[in-house]
Write a protein that holds these residues in place. Structure first.
Motif, short mmCIF file in Angstrom:
data_model
loop_
_atom_site.label_atom_id
_atom_site.label_comp_id
_atom_site.label_asym_id
_atom_site.label_seq_id
_atom_site.Cartn_x
_atom_site.Cartn_y
_atom_site.Cartn_z
N THR A 116 0.84 -1.20 0.00
CA THR A 116 0.00 0.00 0.00
C THR A 116 0.87 1.25 0.00
N ILE A 117 1.97 1.19 0.73
CA ILE A 117 2.89 2.35 0.72
C ILE A 117 3.41 2.57 -0.70
N THR A 118 3.77 1.49 -1.39
CA THR A 118 4.24 1.63 -2.77
C THR A 118 3.13 2.14 -3.68
N GLN A 119 1.93 1.56 -3.54
CA GLN A 119 0.80 2.01 -4.37
C GLN A 119 0.53 3.51 -4.17
N PHE A 120 0.57 3.95 -2.90
CA PHE A 120 0.23 5.33 -2.59
C PHE A 120 1.38 6.30 -2.90
N SER A 121 2.64 5.85 -2.68
CA SER A 121 3.74 6.80 -2.87
C SER A 121 4.21 6.85 -4.32
N GLN A 122 3.93 5.80 -5.10
CA GLN A 122 4.41 5.77 -6.49
C GLN A 122 3.27 5.76 -7.51
#
Ligand SMILES: *Cc1c(COP(=O)(O)O)cnc(C)c1O
Length: 430
Positions: A116-122
């Motif tokens: 989710t961090i990757t989905q949201f930050s990238q």
């Protein structure tokens, strides 16, 4: 099942949304393996396409097996409706899609599932959306991060992987005051342990891949709407409050009231994004949900025992499980998830990164996999896998530092789990 709002959780997890098949009497919900549904006549077809009548058109939008699962999850979460999707990550995009637009942002907790961090930050940047990551224990920082372009606040109830528990009522108060919806990912807790909607959440998202299905067979997701948010109170949510050109100027909120978000999710979200759950997956998840409370009780009981044992082991630097009195979230967990702190925690090893990789290789009963919420016990070294794309600072903030292993405790015999951990810890530190 007839309306039975007074039924208990154990009854609802088996019966909500389901009824004997009207055509055959089949007691178990059939897998409606059909792409399309015959219209009664041309007028019926037109009414369905105009959203004047609710019914089945095409399985990208709705399917009778998936519909049972949607109603079951909505009921268990205390929501008015739910939309199932092809994965948990699809559910997150489906939850944000009606709210966001180019230039808009979501204020998100730093303690989230690595993906989710990757989905949201990238990835969401490609849509012109952005995320602002904040420590959700710092309520002033959450307040300060919300600006005129914020369209949602996002956190997990029990955050994966770190044994962190979010103060949902406090965050809900802040998002409410700012006039933006609070989205809570309730994957790790499940509705059996935590009810985000009763604590003020607007929307709940799930990776049904995990505990709801429960045995690692299918991926899926769900977005549940509380039905309580006033989408027309400001001009911030035009997808729900303003005329929709694709349906001759229909206004979702005005037309469907508390079901606006759910109808939008099907009529626009699934129609155009196509992140649809298939009926086979819905079937497996329906099977799983029937035993959710029994499994969660055992997951919690086992996690409690294993976490306490690990905490006393000489090779262990620390255990983050909110069910242990040593956890800073011990008291909060009793309020947010009173039936237990879940089956997921992390363990920090004194030997650092190298001991962690040796440890996961030495385990025999635990499987080293990128999954959680299975009947089997699972383990993963997050820093070298799921959280690999993050910087070390992000890894530490997310509870996935290089010396940390995430453990998802299954429902096996705890004596066997502890014996396996004991031999693997000895090998890792030999
Ligand atoms: C697994 C997981 C997701 C993503 O779900 P998928 O079904 O793998 O797409 C999101 N949030 C949490 C907390 C998860 O554990």
């Amino acid at each position: 099942m007839s309306d039975g709002p007074s039924y208990g959780f154990d009854t609802l997890q088996i019966h909500a949304g389901a009824r004997p098949d009207p055509a055959t009497g089949a007691r178990q919900t059939p897998i409606y393996q059909s792409t399309a549904y015959v219209f009664r006549d041309a007028d019926h077809a037109a009414a369905l396409f105009n959203l004047q009548e609710v019914g089945y058109i095409y399985s990208r939008l709705t399917n009778p097996t998936v519909a049972v699962l949607q109603e079951r999850i909505a009921t268990l979460e205390g929501g008015v409706g739910a939309v199932c999707c092809s994965s948990g990550h699809a559910a997150q995009i489906m939850a944000l899609f009606p709210l966001m637009g180019p230039g808009r942002n979501v204020v998100a907790s730093t303690r989230l599932y690595g993906g989710t961090i990757t989905q949201f930050s990238q990835t969401i940047k490609r849509f012109g959306w952005s995320a602002k990551f904040v420590d959700f224990d710092d309520l002033d920082a959450v307040k300060a991060a919300i600006d005129d372009d914020t369209r949602a606040v996002f956190c997990e109830s029990i955050a994966n992987p770190g044994g962190y528990v979010t103060d949902i009522p406090a965050i809900a108060e802040i998002s409410n005051a700012a006039g933006v919806p609070l989205i809570v990912d309730n994957t790790s807790a499940t509705p059996y342990l935590c009810n985000p909607i009763s604590q003020g959440a607007t929307l709940v998202v799930h990776s049904t891949t995990k505990y709801l299905t429960g045995n690692g067979t299918v991926t899926g997701g769900a977005v549940v709407d509380s039905g309580t948010f006033d989408w027309s109170a400001s001009d911030k949510f035009p997808s729900l409050s303003a005329p929709e050109p694709a349906y001759h100027g229909l206004k979702f909120h005005e037309t469907f009231g508390p079901l606006a978000f759910t109808f939008h999710g099907i009529a626009i979200g699934l129609r155009d994004l196509g992140m649809t759950m298939n009926p086979q997956a819905a079937h497996y998840t329906l099977m799983g949900i029937e035993t959710l409370s029994l499994r969660m009780q055992r997951h919690v009981e086992n996690a409690q025992k294993v976490a306490a044992w690990l905490e006393g082991n000489a090779h262990v630097a620390g255990v983050t499980y909110a069910g242990l009195p040593s956890s800073p979230y011990y008291e909060r967990a009793k309020a947010i998830c009173p039936k237990g702190a879940g089956g997921l925690f992390t363990v920090a090893l004194k030997g650092g990164y190298e001991a962690c990789t040796k440890f996961v290789d030495a385990l025999e009963l635990f499987s080293h996999v990128a999954n959680l919420g299975d009947t089997r016990s699972l383990v993963i070294h997050s820093a070298s896998t799921t959280h690999r794309q993050l910087t070390e600072a992000q890894q530490v903030a997310a509870g996935a530092a290089p010396n940390v292993v995430r453990i998802s405790i299954g429902i096996e015999d705890t004596a066997d789990l502890i014996a396996d951990l004991e031999q693997a810890l000895a090998k890792a530190h030999a």
